[in-house]
Design an enzyme around this catalytic site. Structure first.
Site, PDB file in Angstrom:
ATOM      1  N   VAL A  11       4.087  -1.772  20.928  1.00  8.79           N
ATOM      2  CA  VAL A  11       4.901  -2.136  19.778  1.00  8.79           C
ATOM      3  C   VAL A  11       6.266  -2.691  20.195  1.00  8.79           C
ATOM      4  O   VAL A  11       6.964  -3.317  19.393  1.00  8.79           O
ATOM      5  CB  VAL A  11       5.070  -0.919  18.837  1.00  8.79           C
ATOM      6  CG1 VAL A  11       6.072   0.086  19.399  1.00  8.79           C
ATOM      7  CG2 VAL A  11       5.469  -1.345  17.423  1.00  8.79           C
ATOM      8  N   SER A  12       6.647  -2.496  21.454  1.00  7.07           N
ATOM      9  CA  SER A  12       7.980  -2.873  21.928  1.00  7.07           C
ATOM     10  C   SER A  12       8.009  -4.281  22.514  1.00  7.07           C
ATOM     11  O   SER A  12       7.327  -4.551  23.509  1.00  7.07           O
ATOM     12  CB  SER A  12       8.459  -1.885  22.994  1.00  7.07           C
ATOM     13  OG  SER A  12       9.594  -2.382  23.672  1.00  7.07           O
TER      14      SER A  12
END
EC number: 5.99.1.4
Length: 216
Positions: A11-12
């Site tokens: 997600v980063s």
């Protein structure tokens, strides 16, 4: 040869940037990398941290900054159609390709590109099916007495707990020789460590030993 544990969550955007740039940053050195997916949300929650997306102005800045970094450094990066999103399906899909909690660079790169290239919805059902087909040759057989991805779920919990115990509070976090280098902007510092910069002999511990100036 040094060994790096690369703690990541798909997600980063900064984890994606660090994943792509690491080989260039450490060019010329002998090292191995162990890619370990963790649940960023659980690490943030442990420290009462809402994360960049939990603060509206910081969310906007984070997306602009990540997109700019990709643009300026030649790393393809397009914000997915929705963000943040629940990364659990991706983390578990990646760890279905693992027996011990680590994944290889092919698996990590395949999932990262699924999220960060093309600007599409990372959790779109059809795209997740396509991703599963790409990863199928990497899948590890489930244990006969487990079902419903139990091994992948357990590996994710174990990775996240182990990372927290090592002092990891966010991603990307690159651990080497017991030192944790957090964030994409720590890559030059990591290279300096590999180069044997004398600062690390005393500066690493001294910088973190300053007294707390606020009430506990």
């Amino acid at each position: 040869m040094k060994h790096i544990i690369f703690h990541l969550d798909f997600v980063s955007p900064y984890a994606w940037l660090a994943f792509e740039r690491l080989p260039e940053v450490l060019e010329g050195f002998s090292y191995s990398v162990e890619y370990r997916p963790v649940l960023l949300g659980a690490l943030l929650k442990q420290h009462g941290n809402p994360g960049p997306a939990g603060i509206a102005p910081k969310r906007a800045w984070t997306y602009r900054h990540a997109a700019w970094l990709g643009h300026s450094q030649g790393v393809p990066l397009a914000m997915p159609a929705r963000h943040p999103f629940n990364p659990l399906p991706l983390l578990r899909q990646a760890l279905a390709c693992s027996r011990d909690g680590s994944i290889n660079r092919f698996v990590a790169g395949t999932v990262f590109r699924h999220v960060w290239q093309g600007g599409q919805d990372a959790l779109d059902a059809e795209r997740l099916t396509q991703l599963a087909a790409e990863l199928e040759p990497q899948l590890q057989p489930e244990d006969p007495d487990s079902a419903d991805g139990a091994r992948a779920k357990a590996l994710l919990r174990g990775n996240t707990d182990a990372a927290a115990a090592r002092g990891v509070f966010g991603v990307p976090a690159l651990e080497v020789d017991g030192k944790v280098f957090w964030g994409y902007d720590s890559l030059p510092m990591l290279r300096a460590y590999f180069e044997g910069d004398a600062w690390f002999e005393q500066g690493w511990d001294a910088a973190a030993s300053v007294a707390q100036g606020l009430p506990g």
